[in-house]
Scaffold this motif. Sequence first.
Motif, PDB file in Angstrom:
ATOM      1  N   VAL A 168       0.808  -1.235  -0.074  1.00 18.81           N
ATOM      2  CA  VAL A 168      -0.122  -0.032   0.080  1.00 18.81           C
ATOM      3  C   VAL A 168       0.963   1.161  -0.075  1.00 18.81           C
ATOM      4  CG1 VAL A 168      -1.731   1.284   1.329  1.00 18.81           C
ATOM      5  CG2 VAL A 168      -1.743  -1.100   1.130  1.00 18.81           C
ATOM      6  N   LEU A 169       1.870   1.171   0.873  1.00 15.99           N
ATOM      7  CA  LEU A 169       2.682   2.441   0.877  1.00 15.99           C
ATOM      8  C   LEU A 169       3.488   2.645  -0.224  1.00 15.99           C
ATOM      9  CD1 LEU A 169       4.090   4.670   2.640  1.00 15.99           C
ATOM     10  CD2 LEU A 169       5.963   2.933   3.415  1.00 15.99           C
ATOM     11  N   GLU A 170       3.934   1.549  -0.986  1.00 12.20           N
ATOM     12  CA  GLU A 170       4.922   1.882  -2.270  1.00 12.20           C
ATOM     13  C   GLU A 170       3.897   2.424  -3.541  1.00 12.20           C
ATOM     14  OE1 GLU A 170       6.291  -2.155  -2.963  1.00 12.20           O
ATOM     15  OE2 GLU A 170       7.913  -1.561  -1.385  1.00 12.20           O
ATOM     16  N   THR A 171       2.494   1.885  -3.380  1.00 10.17           N
ATOM     17  CA  THR A 171       1.428   2.439  -4.390  1.00 10.17           C
ATOM     18  C   THR A 171       1.439   3.763  -4.021  1.00 10.17           C
ATOM     19  OG1 THR A 171       0.247   0.363  -4.459  1.00 10.17           O
ATOM     20  CG2 THR A 171      -0.862   2.437  -5.009  1.00 10.17           C
ATOM     21  N   GLY A 172       1.305   4.356  -2.884  1.00  6.75           N
ATOM     22  CA  GLY A 172       1.223   5.734  -2.346  1.00  6.75           C
ATOM     23  C   GLY A 172       2.409   6.469  -2.802  1.00  6.75           C
ATOM     24  N   CYS A 173       3.623   5.995  -2.824  1.00  5.89           N
ATOM     25  CA  CYS A 173       4.995   6.716  -3.221  1.00  5.89           C
ATOM     26  C   CYS A 173       4.854   6.804  -4.453  1.00  5.89           C
ATOM     27  CB  CYS A 173       6.009   5.668  -2.797  1.00  5.89           C
ATOM     28  SG  CYS A 173       6.224   5.580  -0.930  1.00  5.89           S
ATOM     29  N   ARG A 174       4.451   5.637  -5.313  1.00  7.37           N
ATOM     30  CA  ARG A 174       4.413   5.888  -6.659  1.00  7.37           C
ATOM     31  C   ARG A 174       3.465   6.923  -6.975  1.00  7.37           C
ATOM     32  NH1 ARG A 174       4.583   0.195  -6.955  1.00  7.37           N
ATOM     33  NH2 ARG A 174       2.138   0.193  -6.806  1.00  7.37           N
ATOM     34  N   ARG A 175       2.223   7.154  -6.579  1.00  4.23           N
ATOM     35  CA  ARG A 175       1.377   8.286  -6.734  1.00  4.23           C
ATOM     36  C   ARG A 175       2.232   9.651  -6.449  1.00  4.23           C
ATOM     37  NH1 ARG A 175      -4.448   6.977  -4.347  1.00  4.23           N
ATOM     38  NH2 ARG A 175      -4.726   9.358  -5.410  1.00  4.23           N
ATOM     39  N   ALA A 176       2.578   9.732  -5.341  1.00  2.00           N
ATOM     40  CA  ALA A 176       3.264  11.029  -4.763  1.00  2.00           C
ATOM     41  C   ALA A 176       4.242  11.275  -5.710  1.00  2.00           C
ATOM     42  CB  ALA A 176       3.922  10.770  -3.286  1.00  2.00           C
ATOM     43  N   ILE A 177       5.201  10.582  -6.279  1.00  2.00           N
ATOM     44  CA  ILE A 177       6.107  10.665  -7.316  1.00  2.00           C
ATOM     45  C   ILE A 177       5.493  11.057  -8.666  1.00  2.00           C
ATOM     46  CG2 ILE A 177       7.942   9.860  -8.939  1.00  2.00           C
ATOM     47  CD1 ILE A 177       8.829   7.948  -6.397  1.00  2.00           C
ATOM     48  N   GLY A 178       4.354  10.661  -8.724  1.00  2.00           N
ATOM     49  CA  GLY A 178       3.772  10.880 -10.061  1.00  2.00           C
ATOM     50  C   GLY A 178       3.042  12.451 -10.081  1.00  2.00           C
ATOM     51  N   GLU A 179       2.706  12.737  -8.657  1.00  2.00           N
ATOM     52  CA  GLU A 179       2.215  14.137  -8.649  1.00  2.00           C
ATOM     53  C   GLU A 179       3.407  15.289  -8.808  1.00  2.00           C
ATOM     54  OE1 GLU A 179      -1.213  15.455  -7.629  1.00  2.00           O
ATOM     55  OE2 GLU A 179      -1.500  13.622  -8.552  1.00  2.00           O
ATOM     56  N   ALA A 180       4.693  14.824  -8.601  1.00  2.00           N
ATOM     57  CA  ALA A 180       5.497  15.832  -8.762  1.00  2.00           C
ATOM     58  C   ALA A 180       6.104  15.851 -10.290  1.00  2.00           C
ATOM     59  CB  ALA A 180       6.877  15.179  -8.091  1.00  2.00           C
ATOM     60  N   ASP A 181       5.519  15.025 -11.027  1.00  2.00           N
ATOM     61  CA  ASP A 181       5.696  14.658 -12.352  1.00  2.00           C
ATOM     62  C   ASP A 181       4.628  15.525 -13.255  1.00  2.00           C
ATOM     63  OD1 ASP A 181       6.225  14.327 -15.165  1.00  2.00           O
ATOM     64  OD2 ASP A 181       6.753  12.199 -14.913  1.00  2.00           O
ATOM     65  N   PRO A 182       4.700  16.671 -13.817  1.00  2.00           N
ATOM     66  CA  PRO A 182       3.568  17.423 -14.558  1.00  2.00           C
ATOM     67  C   PRO A 182       2.994  16.418 -15.617  1.00  2.00           C
ATOM     68  CG  PRO A 182       5.860  18.272 -15.180  1.00  2.00           C
ATOM     69  CD  PRO A 182       6.068  17.551 -14.091  1.00  2.00           C
ATOM     70  N   GLU A 183       3.701  15.536 -16.127  1.00  2.00           N
ATOM     71  CA  GLU A 183       3.111  14.535 -17.249  1.00  2.00           C
ATOM     72  C   GLU A 183       2.401  13.371 -16.681  1.00  2.00           C
ATOM     73  OE1 GLU A 183       3.087  15.290 -20.103  1.00  2.00           O
ATOM     74  OE2 GLU A 183       4.436  16.823 -20.578  1.00  2.00           O
ATOM     75  N   ARG A 184       2.411  13.160 -15.416  1.00  2.00           N
ATOM     76  CA  ARG A 184       1.938  11.810 -14.831  1.00  2.00           C
ATOM     77  C   ARG A 184       0.861  12.279 -13.532  1.00  2.00           C
ATOM     78  NH1 ARG A 184       6.191   8.097 -13.279  1.00  2.00           N
ATOM     79  NH2 ARG A 184       4.598   6.789 -12.895  1.00  2.00           N
ATOM     80  N   GLY A 185       0.972  13.630 -13.150  1.00  2.00           N
ATOM     81  CA  GLY A 185       0.048  13.865 -11.994  1.00  2.00           C
ATOM     82  C   GLY A 185      -1.349  14.016 -12.214  1.00  2.00           C
ATOM     83  N   GLN A 186      -2.106  14.229 -11.325  1.00  2.00           N
ATOM     84  CA  GLN A 186      -3.686  14.320 -11.309  1.00  2.00           C
ATOM     85  C   GLN A 186      -3.992  15.967 -11.176  1.00  2.00           C
ATOM     86  OE1 GLN A 186      -6.398  13.317  -7.933  1.00  2.00           O
ATOM     87  NE2 GLN A 186      -7.162  12.042  -9.495  1.00  2.00           N
ATOM     88  N   VAL A 187      -5.166  16.229 -12.030  1.00  2.00           N
ATOM     89  CA  VAL A 187      -5.951  17.527 -11.840  1.00  2.00           C
ATOM     90  C   VAL A 187      -6.849  17.538 -11.263  1.00  2.00           C
ATOM     91  CG1 VAL A 187      -6.228  19.769 -13.231  1.00  2.00           C
ATOM     92  CG2 VAL A 187      -4.231  18.548 -13.782  1.00  2.00           C
ATOM     93  N   VAL A 188      -7.300  18.369 -10.366  1.00  2.00           N
ATOM     94  CA  VAL A 188      -8.871  18.209  -9.725  1.00  2.00           C
ATOM     95  C   VAL A 188      -9.290  19.522 -10.175  1.00  2.00           C
ATOM     96  CG1 VAL A 188     -10.273  18.109  -7.767  1.00  2.00           C
ATOM     97  CG2 VAL A 188      -7.824  16.999  -7.824  1.00  2.00           C
ATOM     98  N   ALA A 208      -2.697  30.903  -1.889  1.00  2.00           N
ATOM     99  CA  ALA A 208      -2.081  30.229  -0.613  1.00  2.00           C
ATOM    100  C   ALA A 208      -0.858  29.205  -0.873  1.00  2.00           C
ATOM    101  CB  ALA A 208      -2.983  29.896   0.080  1.00  2.00           C
ATOM    102  N   ALA A 209      -0.930  28.642  -2.161  1.00  2.00           N
ATOM    103  CA  ALA A 209      -0.026  27.696  -2.415  1.00  2.00           C
ATOM    104  C   ALA A 209       0.048  27.550  -4.158  1.00  2.00           C
ATOM    105  CB  ALA A 209      -0.329  26.500  -1.670  1.00  2.00           C
ATOM    106  N   PRO A 210       1.395  27.077  -4.177  1.00  2.00           N
ATOM    107  CA  PRO A 210       1.370  26.734  -5.710  1.00  2.00           C
ATOM    108  C   PRO A 210       0.768  25.654  -6.193  1.00  2.00           C
ATOM    109  CG  PRO A 210       3.465  26.188  -4.455  1.00  2.00           C
ATOM    110  CD  PRO A 210       2.396  26.764  -3.685  1.00  2.00           C
ATOM    111  N   LEU A 211       0.306  25.746  -7.596  1.00  2.00           N
ATOM    112  CA  LEU A 211      -0.369  24.723  -8.251  1.00  2.00           C
ATOM    113  C   LEU A 211       0.478  23.354  -8.391  1.00  2.00           C
ATOM    114  CD1 LEU A 211      -2.180  26.702 -11.008  1.00  2.00           C
ATOM    115  CD2 LEU A 211      -3.452  25.383  -9.279  1.00  2.00           C
ATOM    116  N   PRO A 212      -0.149  22.303  -8.064  1.00  2.00           N
ATOM    117  CA  PRO A 212       0.691  21.184  -8.509  1.00  2.00           C
ATOM    118  C   PRO A 212       1.244  20.998  -9.997  1.00  2.00           C
ATOM    119  CG  PRO A 212      -1.332  20.610  -7.378  1.00  2.00           C
ATOM    120  CD  PRO A 212      -1.168  22.074  -7.721  1.00  2.00           C
ATOM    121  N   PRO A 213       2.304  20.490 -10.254  1.00  2.00           N
ATOM    122  CA  PRO A 213       2.750  20.552 -11.496  1.00  2.00           C
ATOM    123  C   PRO A 213       1.825  20.343 -12.825  1.00  2.00           C
ATOM    124  CG  PRO A 213       4.372  19.487  -9.931  1.00  2.00           C
ATOM    125  CD  PRO A 213       3.135  19.856  -9.338  1.00  2.00           C
ATOM    126  N   ALA A 214       1.279  19.270 -12.483  1.00  2.00           N
ATOM    127  CA  ALA A 214       0.171  18.905 -13.582  1.00  2.00           C
ATOM    128  C   ALA A 214      -0.834  19.811 -13.888  1.00  2.00           C
ATOM    129  CB  ALA A 214      -0.372  17.461 -13.366  1.00  2.00           C
TER     130      ALA A 214
END
Length: 300
Positions: free
Chosen positions: A82-102, A279-285
């Motif tokens: 579970v933790l590694e899945t979360g880490c993969r998602r967190a790393i993806g959030e830092a990658d503008p080409e793989r992150g999520q946009v809400v 208040a905070a910078p936008l996530p890269p994606a």
Amino acid sequence: MTHEQLAAGLAPRLALLRALAAEQHVTRAADRLGVPQPTVSRWLAALSAELGTPVIVRNGRGVRLTRAGQILAEAAEQALGVLETGCRRAIGEADPERGQVVLAFLHTMGGVRVPELLRAFRAQHPEVRFALEQAAHEEMLARVRAGDVDLALTAPLPVDQPDLECQPLYEQPLLLTVPTGHPLAGRRRVRLAELADEQFVGMKAGYGLRRITDGLCEQAGFLPVLAFEGEEVDTVRGLVAAGLGVALLPQSDTALNGVVELALSPSASRTIGLVWSAAAPLPPAAELFRAFVSGSSERT
């Protein structure tokens, strides 16, 4: 020691137990983790002391897990998965080409405009993921402030609200929508002041289109009397078709039955734009999508 205290202390050593289950050897487990062997030995001794029973026993030139060690190793396998899945998602959030946009947007934009934007963006950035929300104007702004939404595509744009940033994209004309049998239906253009005695139907309070309608009518010298209020533009248009009132709405994207759309004099429009938190910078994606949408509006 409580189970909560044990779990908190065990967390850094989960990977060690999983490595020992796989390697059956302290030195190889230490090498696999990149941890000095003396550190591994100290962790194992401390864990055995905390449990009150050994977690490994010697097995020839290697080691094997005890029943207690095996139980924890199985739990470690699940927890680390579970933790590694979360880490993969967190790393993806830092990658503008793989992150999520809400992205939140007006109900009126779900039919054509937003799908077109998403299709064009995904053609260039196919791995970016989206979570889409539709909400009333004020609710969207509240969710942007709370950090639940990255970007809101809305109107009217906030004014004198330093906690929000916004970027106008384009002007969307507003038209008078009347039933086909209405006395004004044969006109091409109508002055807003002529509608002072008309029954209106419109959006509920809190929706941007309602605020704009009230403001335009006030500028024309009257306050609209709303016979019915809705939450969907299509519902409001249906109420107009049923002869229950007139409405100020964006032009329909589809063929209309039972209503006629008339231009206003002077013309009216609403400014559609993107809103995000100051208040905070936008996530890269999200920043990548913001820049894309801004560039698309400039090209059109």
